[in-house]
Design a protein around this motif. Sequence first.
Motif, PDB file in Angstrom:
ATOM      1  N   ILE A  49      -4.823   3.245   3.276  1.00  0.00           N
ATOM      2  CA  ILE A  49      -3.487   3.575   2.764  1.00  0.00           C
ATOM      3  C   ILE A  49      -3.594   4.559   1.604  1.00  0.00           C
ATOM      4  O   ILE A  49      -2.841   5.531   1.533  1.00  0.00           O
ATOM      5  CB  ILE A  49      -2.730   2.296   2.359  1.00  0.00           C
ATOM      6  N   ALA A  50      -4.541   4.337   0.713  1.00  0.00           N
ATOM      7  CA  ALA A  50      -4.720   5.234  -0.432  1.00  0.00           C
ATOM      8  C   ALA A  50      -5.128   6.633   0.025  1.00  0.00           C
ATOM      9  O   ALA A  50      -4.626   7.644  -0.496  1.00  0.00           O
ATOM     10  CB  ALA A  50      -5.752   4.657  -1.389  1.00  0.00           C
ATOM     11  N   ARG A  51      -6.018   6.708   0.997  1.00  0.00           N
ATOM     12  CA  ARG A  51      -6.461   8.014   1.494  1.00  0.00           C
ATOM     13  C   ARG A  51      -5.340   8.737   2.225  1.00  0.00           C
ATOM     14  O   ARG A  51      -5.177   9.945   2.084  1.00  0.00           O
ATOM     15  CB  ARG A  51      -7.692   7.839   2.387  1.00  0.00           C
ATOM     16  N   LEU A  52      -4.551   8.001   3.009  1.00  0.00           N
ATOM     17  CA  LEU A  52      -3.417   8.612   3.699  1.00  0.00           C
ATOM     18  C   LEU A  52      -2.365   9.105   2.708  1.00  0.00           C
ATOM     19  O   LEU A  52      -1.758  10.159   2.911  1.00  0.00           O
ATOM     20  CB  LEU A  52      -2.792   7.613   4.673  1.00  0.00           C
ATOM     21  N   ALA A  53      -2.162   8.347   1.636  1.00  0.00           N
ATOM     22  CA  ALA A  53      -1.156   8.715   0.635  1.00  0.00           C
ATOM     23  C   ALA A  53      -1.477  10.056  -0.016  1.00  0.00           C
ATOM     24  O   ALA A  53      -0.570  10.770  -0.447  1.00  0.00           O
ATOM     25  CB  ALA A  53      -1.054   7.623  -0.420  1.00  0.00           C
ATOM     26  N   LYS A  54      -2.746  10.408  -0.077  1.00  0.00           N
ATOM     27  CA  LYS A  54      -3.151  11.690  -0.663  1.00  0.00           C
ATOM     28  C   LYS A  54      -2.908  12.862   0.286  1.00  0.00           C
ATOM     29  O   LYS A  54      -2.863  14.003  -0.147  1.00  0.00           O
ATOM     30  CB  LYS A  54      -4.623  11.648  -1.050  1.00  0.00           C
ATOM     31  N   VAL A  55      -2.756  12.579   1.571  1.00  0.00           N
ATOM     32  CA  VAL A  55      -2.624  13.625   2.589  1.00  0.00           C
ATOM     33  C   VAL A  55      -1.167  13.912   2.947  1.00  0.00           C
ATOM     34  O   VAL A  55      -0.791  15.066   3.123  1.00  0.00           O
ATOM     35  CB  VAL A  55      -3.412  13.236   3.868  1.00  0.00           C
ATOM     36  N   ILE A  56      -0.367  12.867   3.062  1.00  0.00           N
ATOM     37  CA  ILE A  56       0.990  13.048   3.584  1.00  0.00           C
ATOM     38  C   ILE A  56       1.979  13.447   2.490  1.00  0.00           C
ATOM     39  O   ILE A  56       1.712  13.296   1.302  1.00  0.00           O
ATOM     40  CB  ILE A  56       1.496  11.774   4.296  1.00  0.00           C
ATOM     41  N   LYS A  57       3.124  13.926   2.930  1.00  0.00           N
ATOM     42  CA  LYS A  57       4.273  14.161   2.047  1.00  0.00           C
ATOM     43  C   LYS A  57       5.223  12.989   2.281  1.00  0.00           C
ATOM     44  O   LYS A  57       5.793  12.850   3.370  1.00  0.00           O
ATOM     45  CB  LYS A  57       4.958  15.479   2.400  1.00  0.00           C
ATOM     46  N   HIS A  58       5.396  12.173   1.270  1.00  0.00           N
ATOM     47  CA  HIS A  58       6.146  10.924   1.424  1.00  0.00           C
ATOM     48  C   HIS A  58       7.614  11.128   1.770  1.00  0.00           C
ATOM     49  O   HIS A  58       8.237  10.251   2.364  1.00  0.00           O
ATOM     50  CB  HIS A  58       6.002  10.074   0.164  1.00  0.00           C
ATOM     51  N   ASP A  59       8.165  12.273   1.437  1.00  0.00           N
ATOM     52  CA  ASP A  59       9.573  12.518   1.744  1.00  0.00           C
ATOM     53  C   ASP A  59       9.780  13.111   3.142  1.00  0.00           C
ATOM     54  O   ASP A  59      10.905  13.201   3.613  1.00  0.00           O
ATOM     55  CB  ASP A  59      10.199  13.429   0.692  1.00  0.00           C
ATOM     56  N   LYS A  60       8.686  13.493   3.826  1.00  0.00           N
ATOM     57  CA  LYS A  60       8.802  14.114   5.148  1.00  0.00           C
ATOM     58  C   LYS A  60       8.062  13.362   6.253  1.00  0.00           C
ATOM     59  O   LYS A  60       8.429  13.449   7.416  1.00  0.00           O
ATOM     60  CB  LYS A  60       8.279  15.545   5.091  1.00  0.00           C
ATOM     61  N   ASP A  61       6.984  12.683   5.910  1.00  0.00           N
ATOM     62  CA  ASP A  61       6.123  12.031   6.891  1.00  0.00           C
ATOM     63  C   ASP A  61       6.294  10.518   6.837  1.00  0.00           C
ATOM     64  O   ASP A  61       6.801   9.969   5.861  1.00  0.00           O
ATOM     65  CB  ASP A  61       4.656  12.377   6.614  1.00  0.00           C
ATOM     66  N   GLN A  62       5.848   9.858   7.908  1.00  0.00           N
ATOM     67  CA  GLN A  62       5.949   8.404   7.976  1.00  0.00           C
ATOM     68  C   GLN A  62       4.708   7.839   8.649  1.00  0.00           C
ATOM     69  O   GLN A  62       4.262   8.354   9.683  1.00  0.00           O
ATOM     70  CB  GLN A  62       7.193   8.004   8.763  1.00  0.00           C
ATOM     71  N   ILE A  63       4.171   6.768   8.071  1.00  0.00           N
ATOM     72  CA  ILE A  63       3.054   6.042   8.665  1.00  0.00           C
ATOM     73  C   ILE A  63       3.416   4.565   8.648  1.00  0.00           C
ATOM     74  O   ILE A  63       3.844   4.035   7.622  1.00  0.00           O
ATOM     75  CB  ILE A  63       1.746   6.287   7.900  1.00  0.00           C
ATOM     76  N   LEU A  64       3.247   3.917   9.798  1.00  0.00           N
ATOM     77  CA  LEU A  64       3.595   2.497   9.930  1.00  0.00           C
ATOM     78  C   LEU A  64       2.364   1.695  10.344  1.00  0.00           C
ATOM     79  O   LEU A  64       1.627   2.098  11.251  1.00  0.00           O
ATOM     80  CB  LEU A  64       4.690   2.309  10.972  1.00  0.00           C
ATOM     81  N   PHE A  65       2.166   0.554   9.696  1.00  0.00           N
ATOM     82  CA  PHE A  65       1.101  -0.391  10.035  1.00  0.00           C
ATOM     83  C   PHE A  65       1.755  -1.625  10.631  1.00  0.00           C
ATOM     84  O   PHE A  65       2.610  -2.248   9.988  1.00  0.00           O
ATOM     85  CB  PHE A  65       0.330  -0.804   8.778  1.00  0.00           C
ATOM     86  N   PHE A  66       1.363  -1.993  11.842  1.00  0.00           N
ATOM     87  CA  PHE A  66       1.880  -3.199  12.489  1.00  0.00           C
ATOM     88  C   PHE A  66       0.749  -4.216  12.585  1.00  0.00           C
ATOM     89  O   PHE A  66      -0.188  -4.035  13.381  1.00  0.00           O
ATOM     90  CB  PHE A  66       2.407  -2.885  13.896  1.00  0.00           C
ATOM     91  N   PRO A  67       0.779  -5.290  11.787  1.00  0.00           N
ATOM     92  CA  PRO A  67      -0.274  -6.309  11.871  1.00  0.00           C
ATOM     93  C   PRO A  67      -0.131  -7.109  13.164  1.00  0.00           C
ATOM     94  O   PRO A  67       0.958  -7.539  13.524  1.00  0.00           O
ATOM     95  CB  PRO A  67      -0.037  -7.182  10.643  1.00  0.00           C
ATOM     96  N   MET A  68      -1.266  -7.266  13.861  1.00  0.00           N
ATOM     97  CA  MET A  68      -1.255  -7.968  15.144  1.00  0.00           C
ATOM     98  C   MET A  68      -2.046  -9.281  15.099  1.00  0.00           C
ATOM     99  O   MET A  68      -2.284  -9.889  16.124  1.00  0.00           O
ATOM    100  CB  MET A  68      -1.848  -7.064  16.230  1.00  0.00           C
ATOM    101  N   GLY A  69      -2.482  -9.670  13.906  1.00  0.00           N
ATOM    102  CA  GLY A  69      -3.224 -10.921  13.763  1.00  0.00           C
ATOM    103  C   GLY A  69      -4.714 -10.698  13.702  1.00  0.00           C
ATOM    104  O   GLY A  69      -5.197  -9.559  13.659  1.00  0.00           O
ATOM    105  N   PRO A  70      -5.477 -11.788  13.708  1.00  0.00           N
ATOM    106  CA  PRO A  70      -6.934 -11.690  13.583  1.00  0.00           C
ATOM    107  C   PRO A  70      -7.558 -10.953  14.764  1.00  0.00           C
ATOM    108  O   PRO A  70      -7.071 -11.049  15.890  1.00  0.00           O
ATOM    109  CB  PRO A  70      -7.407 -13.136  13.569  1.00  0.00           C
ATOM    110  N   GLU A  71      -8.650 -10.208  14.478  1.00  0.00           N
ATOM    111  CA  GLU A  71      -9.349  -9.533  15.564  1.00  0.00           C
ATOM    112  C   GLU A  71      -9.884 -10.584  16.531  1.00  0.00           C
ATOM    113  O   GLU A  71     -10.282 -11.664  16.130  1.00  0.00           O
ATOM    114  CB  GLU A  71     -10.482  -8.650  15.036  1.00  0.00           C
ATOM    115  N   GLY A  72      -9.841 -10.280  17.802  1.00  0.00           N
ATOM    116  CA  GLY A  72     -10.263 -11.227  18.820  1.00  0.00           C
ATOM    117  C   GLY A  72      -9.232 -12.304  19.107  1.00  0.00           C
ATOM    118  O   GLY A  72      -9.480 -13.209  19.887  1.00  0.00           O
ATOM    119  N   GLY A  73      -8.072 -12.200  18.481  1.00  0.00           N
ATOM    120  CA  GLY A  73      -7.022 -13.197  18.643  1.00  0.00           C
ATOM    121  C   GLY A  73      -6.207 -12.973  19.910  1.00  0.00           C
ATOM    122  O   GLY A  73      -6.456 -12.057  20.697  1.00  0.00           O
TER     123      GLY A  73
END
Length: 79
Positions: A49-73
């Motif tokens: 998230i920190a690395r992406l925040a340095k790249v994108i323009k927050h007023d023009k771009d959008q990044i979404l994280f969808f948690p799907m639970g534990p790996e292998g779940g």
Amino acid sequence: MRLLYIVTYDVRDEKRLRLVFKLMRGYGDHLQYSVFRCELSDRERIELIARLAKVIKHDKDQILFFPMGPEGGQREEQV
């Protein structure tokens, strides 16, 4: 514990789009044009998230994280 995330983004500028794509390749598997499957620890998620925040323009771009639970779940098979 590592969690499975679906990360999707909408980046309006081609240069920023390429930078986001290259960054995401280091963290997950490319599923579709702007969708990645990532297995991340809390530290890796915060770092990403920190690395992406340095790249994108927050007023023009959008990044979404969808948690799907534990790996292998149960939800991992659905992805």
